[in-house]
Structures are given as structure tokens and as C-alpha cells.
Design a protein around this motif. Structure first.
Motif, PDB file in Angstrom:
ATOM      1  N   CYS A 160      32.259  42.742  35.975  1.00  0.00           N
ATOM      2  CA  CYS A 160      33.596  42.431  36.479  1.00  0.00           C
ATOM      3  C   CYS A 160      34.487  41.965  35.326  1.00  0.00           C
ATOM      4  O   CYS A 160      34.174  41.001  34.631  1.00  0.00           O
ATOM      5  N   CYS A 176      36.400  38.244  35.812  1.00  0.00           N
ATOM      6  CA  CYS A 176      35.674  36.984  35.580  1.00  0.00           C
ATOM      7  C   CYS A 176      34.651  37.129  34.453  1.00  0.00           C
ATOM      8  O   CYS A 176      33.876  36.214  34.204  1.00  0.00           O
ATOM      9  N   CYS A 182      34.972  34.592  42.375  1.00  0.00           N
ATOM     10  CA  CYS A 182      35.916  35.598  41.893  1.00  0.00           C
ATOM     11  C   CYS A 182      36.319  36.500  43.052  1.00  0.00           C
ATOM     12  O   CYS A 182      35.468  37.000  43.785  1.00  0.00           O
ATOM     13  N   VAL A 201      37.556  39.376  42.885  1.00  0.00           N
ATOM     14  CA  VAL A 201      37.394  40.802  42.571  1.00  0.00           C
ATOM     15  C   VAL A 201      35.978  41.269  42.890  1.00  0.00           C
ATOM     16  O   VAL A 201      35.762  42.274  43.544  1.00  0.00           O
ATOM     17  N   CYS A 202      34.992  40.513  42.419  1.00  0.00           N
ATOM     18  CA  CYS A 202      33.598  40.936  42.593  1.00  0.00           C
ATOM     19  C   CYS A 202      32.907  40.160  43.699  1.00  0.00           C
ATOM     20  O   CYS A 202      31.741  40.416  43.987  1.00  0.00           O
TER      21      CYS A 202
HETATM   22 ZN   LIG Z   1      34.488  38.877  39.137  1.00  0.00          ZN
END
Ligand SMILES: [Zn+2]
Ligand SMILES: [Zn+2]
Ligand SMILES: [Zn+2]
Length: 117
Positions: free
Chosen positions: A18, A21, A38, A40-41
Motif C-alpha cells: 500500500c 501507508c 489505513c 486504502v488497504c
Molecule cells: Zn494502507
């Protein structure tokens, strides 16, 4: 990472660290708190992107625009490239940034830096 096979185009997913992060799984900017995961992930530190992937021009692969997730790549730092030829975006010259505001993705290529010819 050469997994492509000849013949029909199999859908290949690349598993990547990712970008947002750096694989730590935590919110890198402590916006909620240093312990928040995070966005995003989801805290796993890895993201899956349909290949072939290209570095996101808008955030230069960092996944972040200042402290926000990059809207072009969703914070992953890479974008899926189509299986057809692409050309550098004439509007942003491939930077993926809007000419008047670099934090905004280019309207023509949506921040990828390229367009389908
Ligand atoms: Zn992440
Ligand atoms: Zn990006
Ligand atoms: Zn552009």
C-alpha cells in the motif's frame, strides 16, 4: 512481475504494498488517530490492483495528495492500464495535474497522465 500469458488476456491482479501507508496499515497522517487503520488497504498493508499497472502520475506513486488519498488511484499509488495503446495526455503533458491547481487531477485524463489514443 511477469505473469502475463500469451493468447487471451487473463485478468491478473498485482498485489502491491500500500503506497498510502507504506505497508504499515495505519493512517499515515494521524487524521483520526495514529492507531486508526489505513483507509486504502484497510490495515492489511497490501492492495490489489488489476494489472498491468502504471505508476499514478497525479501523486507520483505516493498515493497521497498532501494528506488526502489521491482521487486518481484511490491511494494505491498505481492505476490499471488498459490493454490498448495510450498516449501522454496533451492537456497536462503527462503530469496528471490540473494546470491551475496541482492538487486537482487533470480533467482530461482524470489524473492518469495518459489517454487512450
Ligand atoms: Zn494502507
Ligand atoms: Zn495517485
Ligand atoms: Zn491530463
Amino acid at each position: 512481475m511477469k505473469r502475463a500469458r500469451m493468447g487471451r488476456n487473463p485478468v491478473v491482479f498485482e498485489e502491491l504494498t500500500c503506497a498510502f501507508c507504506h505497508g504499515r496499515g495505519r493512517d499515515p497522517f494521524d487524521i483520526m488517530s495514529a492507531r486508526s487503520t489505513c483507509c486504502v488497504c484497510g490495515g492489511g498493508g497490501k492492495v490489489r490492483v488489476q494489472g498491468p499497472v502504471a505508476l499514478c502520475s497525479h501523486c507520483n506513486g505516493s498515493g497521497a495528495i498532501k494528506t488526502l488519498t489521491c482521487t486518481t488511484c484511490g491511494g494505491k499509488g498505481v492505476v490499471s492500464q488498459p490493454a490498448v495503446p495510450v498516449v501522454p495526455c496533451p492537456m497536462c503533458q503527462g503530469t496528471g495535474d490540473d494546470a491551475s491547481a496541482p492538487a486537482i487531477p487533470c480533467l482530461k485524463c482524470r489524473g492518469t497522465g495518459w489517454i487512450i489514443d
